[in-house]
Design a protein around this motif. Structure first.
Motif: not given
Length: 559
Positions: A266-267, A269-271, A273-275, A294, A301
């Motif tokens: 999850a961490a 995927y968030l990284i 998305f933010l990038w 994405l 993943q």
């Protein structure tokens, strides 16, 4: 102190290398399905990656980042979707059709191995446990070899394909996404050890539950007459309670491990998305590129998640393979062509200074035992319980071997051969008790001789005083349930004798074979059997009426 000790990981019976060698050998019989599944998996990977490119292309065309026909771009997306559907349908077909064949083949192999192995006198495993292994553990091994491992190839291909695709778009993001994998490799060995122990406990408890169920159903009449219905249900509940306890322990450990790994995914995927959002905000990434970002992260993943799921599957197959390897621990009997001793002057069996004790070693069952069942003789073997009569029968049939001395089969012209599994073809054996299998009377008789005609069967039934079969509405095709259900004990016993008489053996061995017969039927049966003076006959019996028909008596005494 080692971490494995802190986690209370016990030593396993077989090392992982030995189990992997066994699995490699088992894989050879399932290569076709494994190769087909691997090929379909790789085709699916190709279709999946091409669909990512097709989606990115269609979005870029729609947003005028790239020139081209929007209809053609969407049509191309549809082509790859259809390809993915086709691969999925083919995979289901291969898995279901070839999968059941692979399971059947391994079950046949394991059953054949059990039947050909040496008989140790006292079974170490409950029959319910053996059945549990032949059903569930075989399925686990076959699915792992033919589905999990080939699918792992496509998972790895998808992982690297997605990684390099993402790397070509943004190298730093690709590296950040996969940076968790080394940590996974470090903890996987401890996870496998602990999970293997927990899984083994669950499988053993599951076998005990099946054993209780099987034994209760088989002895339902006894339990009802003893009025112990509640006691057996309570026994089942106690066994199931132990199973539940072990399932809870395994599930708790699995959920904790899954939580840690999923938190990392999850961490990541968030990284990602933010990038991607930062790059879109800075106008260095198109909307189509962000979508591809994405999707590729999900495709990196996804395989990584599947690889983590492979660990518990790997643990399960190690446990299943270990339990199947235990079924193969007994060495094989002597293999080869049956040895027929020519009936030249009759065939006899001789024991020379034989000593034998069972594995528990409490006492000798036989000590310097000698006796000659001479060709053409009829011998009654008498003795109290525990004097070695059953051991004598097992030794004649080469189910067990003398610890000292020797037991041989010979004929009148001097041919002699030590008793072994290869000489078993010379014997006609009728065990004590009801030994009929479920099926028709014809099916049971054919076990004596597969090529027997109806005339052969009716003649054997006549000699066994079982002419009543011809009077049944369906005759030879009368259906019996388990253990000859639907027939009386005497009827079942006479059919079992007829089945044995269809064998062309020179030595007839009857173990309490007339115990369920009335005196008149017993006399007629004995008269029919003894008309053939050519055969050597051995009666293990408690009935003195049988002794009157014999010319020799062997009295066994407890040591």
């Amino acid at each position: 102190m080692k971490i494995s000790n802190l986690l209370r990981i016990p030593q396993n019976k077989y090392p992982v290398k030995a189990i992997l060698r066994w699995l490699w050998h088992a894989w050879h019989g399932n290569r076709l399905q494994a190769v087909l599944n691997a090929a379909l998996g790789l085709l699916g990977v190709a279709a999946s990656l091409m669909s990512v490119w097709a989606v990115q292309n269609a979005i870029d065309v729609a947003s005028h980042v790239r020139s081209g026909s929007l209809y053609a771009a969407v049509a191309l997306m549809g082509v790859f979707v259809l390809c993915d559907f086709g691969v999925s349908i083919a995979s289901v077909w291969v898995r279901n059709i070839l999968g059941i064949k692979a399971q059947n083949r391994m079950q046949q192999h394991m059953l054949d191995r059990i039947l050909r192995s040496e008989w140790r006198g006292r079974e170490r495993m409950h029959s319910g446990d053996v059945l549990n292994r032949l059903e569930l553990d075989v399925r686990t091994v076959v699915e792992f070899l033919t589905e999990t491992m080939p699918n792992t190839l496509s998972v790895v291909a998808l992982f690297f394909g997605s990684f390099f695709y993402l790397f070509s778009m943004d190298a730093m993001l690709a590296v950040v996404i996969v940076i968790m994998l080394p940590l996974f490799m470090l903890v996987s060995r401890l996870y496998v050890g602990r999970m293997r122990s927990l899984t083994r406990n669950v499988r053993n408890c599951d076998s005990r539950v099946q054993s209780v169920l099987q034994e209760t159903i088989q002895n339902r009449m006894l339990i009802k007459t003893l009025e112990k219905d509640d006691a057996m249900v309570e026994r089942l509940e106690a066994t199931q309670s132990e199973l539940r306890h072990n399932v809870v322990r395994r599930t708790a450990f699995s959920l904790f491990s899954s939580f840690v790994l999923n938190f990392g995914f999850a961490a990541g995927y968030l990284i990602a998305f933010l990038w991607g959002a930062i790059r879109m905000y800075g106008h260095t990434l198109s909307f189509g590129g962000m979508t591809a970002f994405l999707q590729l992260v999900a495709r990196i993943q996804g395989p990584a998640r599947n690889l983590t799921k492979l660990v518990p599957q790997f643990v399960s197959v190690l446990t299943a393979a270990e339990r199947l390897m235990e079924l193969e621990e007994n060495p094989l009997e002597e293999q080869g062509a049956p040895v027929h001793i020519a009936d030249d002057g009759g065939v006899g069996v001789r024991f020379e200074n034989v000593t034998y004790a069972y594995e528990d070693g409490e006492r000798d069952i036989m000590k310097n035992f000698s006796f000659d069942f001479t060709p053409g003789s009829c011998t009654a073997v008498l003795g109290e319980t525990g004097t070695g009569k059953t051991t004598l029968v097992r030794m004649i049939l080469a189910l067990i071997r003398p610890a000292e001395g020797r037991a041989v089969i010979y004929n009148g012209r001097g041919d002699c051969r030590q008793l072994s599994s290869l000489t078993r073809c010379n014997f006609v054996y009728v065990p004590q008790g009801n030994t009929l299998l479920s099926g028709t009377i014809r099916d049971n008789l054919r076990l004596g001789c597969l090529s027997a005609t109806d005339e052969d069967m009716l003649d054997a039934l006549h000699r066994a005083c079982a002419d009543f079969v011809s009077e049944l509405p369906d005759g030879l095709d009368t259906v019996c349930s388990e253990s000859g259900g639907g027939l009386s004990e005497g009827q079942a016993q006479r059919i079992a004798i007829a089945r044995a008489l269809l064998r062309d053996g020179s030595v007839m061995l009857f173990d309490e074979a007339t115990s369920s017969l009335d005196p008149d039927t017993e006399r007629r049966l004995l008269s029919n059997l003894l008309t053939d003076k050519r055969r050597t006959i051995i009666f293990v019996t408690h009935r003195m009426a049988v002794v009157d028909y014999c010319d020799k008596v062997l009295r066994m005494e407890r040591l």
